[in-house]
Design a protein around this motif. Structure first.
Motif, mmCIF file in Angstrom:
data_model
loop_
_atom_site.group_PDB
_atom_site.id
_atom_site.type_symbol
_atom_site.label_atom_id
_atom_site.label_comp_id
_atom_site.label_asym_id
_atom_site.label_seq_id
_atom_site.Cartn_x
_atom_site.Cartn_y
_atom_site.Cartn_z
ATOM 1 N N PRO A 50 0.807 -1.227 0.000
ATOM 2 C CA PRO A 50 0.000 0.000 0.000
ATOM 3 C C PRO A 50 0.841 1.279 0.000
ATOM 4 N N ALA A 51 1.936 1.278 0.747
ATOM 5 C CA ALA A 51 2.790 2.464 0.782
ATOM 6 C C ALA A 51 3.440 2.696 -0.581
ATOM 7 N N LEU A 52 3.902 1.626 -1.210
ATOM 8 C CA LEU A 52 4.513 1.765 -2.530
ATOM 9 C C LEU A 52 3.489 2.183 -3.574
ATOM 10 N N SER A 53 2.278 1.688 -3.457
ATOM 11 C CA SER A 53 1.224 2.059 -4.389
ATOM 12 C C SER A 53 0.893 3.548 -4.252
ATOM 13 N N GLY A 54 0.789 4.004 -3.025
ATOM 14 C CA GLY A 54 0.531 5.427 -2.794
ATOM 15 C C GLY A 54 1.657 6.306 -3.301
ATOM 16 N N LEU A 55 2.876 5.875 -3.094
ATOM 17 C CA LEU A 55 4.030 6.615 -3.579
ATOM 18 C C LEU A 55 4.045 6.682 -5.099
ATOM 19 N N PHE A 56 3.707 5.568 -5.750
ATOM 20 C CA PHE A 56 3.649 5.539 -7.201
ATOM 21 C C PHE A 56 2.559 6.470 -7.726
ATOM 22 N N GLU A 57 1.382 6.415 -7.131
ATOM 23 C CA GLU A 57 0.276 7.281 -7.561
ATOM 24 C C GLU A 57 0.641 8.749 -7.382
ATOM 25 N N GLN A 58 1.294 9.068 -6.272
ATOM 26 C CA GLN A 58 1.705 10.455 -6.019
ATOM 27 C C GLN A 58 2.725 10.913 -7.057
ATOM 28 N N ALA A 59 3.685 10.068 -7.399
ATOM 29 C CA ALA A 59 4.701 10.423 -8.398
ATOM 30 C C ALA A 59 4.085 10.621 -9.765
ATOM 31 N N ILE A 60 3.154 9.755 -10.145
ATOM 32 C CA ILE A 60 2.486 9.871 -11.447
ATOM 33 C C ILE A 60 1.665 11.151 -11.502
ATOM 34 N N SER A 61 0.953 11.466 -10.426
ATOM 35 C CA SER A 61 0.138 12.690 -10.433
ATOM 36 C C SER A 61 1.002 13.947 -10.512
ATOM 37 N N ARG A 62 2.166 13.921 -9.905
ATOM 38 C CA ARG A 62 3.058 15.078 -9.980
ATOM 39 C C ARG A 62 3.659 15.240 -11.371
ATOM 40 N N VAL A 63 3.996 14.104 -12.001
ATOM 41 C CA VAL A 63 4.608 14.174 -13.325
ATOM 42 C C VAL A 63 3.578 14.590 -14.365
ATOM 43 N N SER A 64 2.374 14.029 -14.276
ATOM 44 C CA SER A 64 1.362 14.310 -15.300
ATOM 45 C C SER A 64 0.647 15.641 -15.027
ATOM 46 N N GLY A 65 0.730 16.161 -13.821
ATOM 47 C CA GLY A 65 0.123 17.451 -13.501
ATOM 48 C C GLY A 65 -1.389 17.390 -13.376
ATOM 49 N N LEU A 66 -1.923 16.215 -13.089
ATOM 50 C CA LEU A 66 -3.384 16.099 -12.924
ATOM 51 C C LEU A 66 -3.815 16.430 -11.547
#
Length: 66
Positions: A50-66
């Protein structure tokens, strides 16, 4: 009477036979190591997933700017 093995091929066969004999009976140990490793992977994945999943989602949202 036991005659000493004097040829290289004879010594190699003897060494190979001793090596093969040493490895017999060790299969349960390797099975246990494999099962314990799989158990550790599942445990670590369950705790950190769960922690890695949250970290991945946070990184993707920052990169894509959504």
């Amino acid at each position: 009477m036991d005659r000493p093995i004097t040829t290289i091929a004879g010594r190699a066969r003897t060494a190979w036979g001793e090596l093969c004999d040493d490895e017999r009976g060790d299969v349960p140990g390797w099975v246990l190591i494999t099962l314990m490793t799989a158990g550790l992977v599942v445990l670590i994945w369950a705790l950190a997933g769960p922690a890695l999943s949250g970290l991945f989602e946070q990184a993707i949202s920052r990169v894509s700017g959504l």
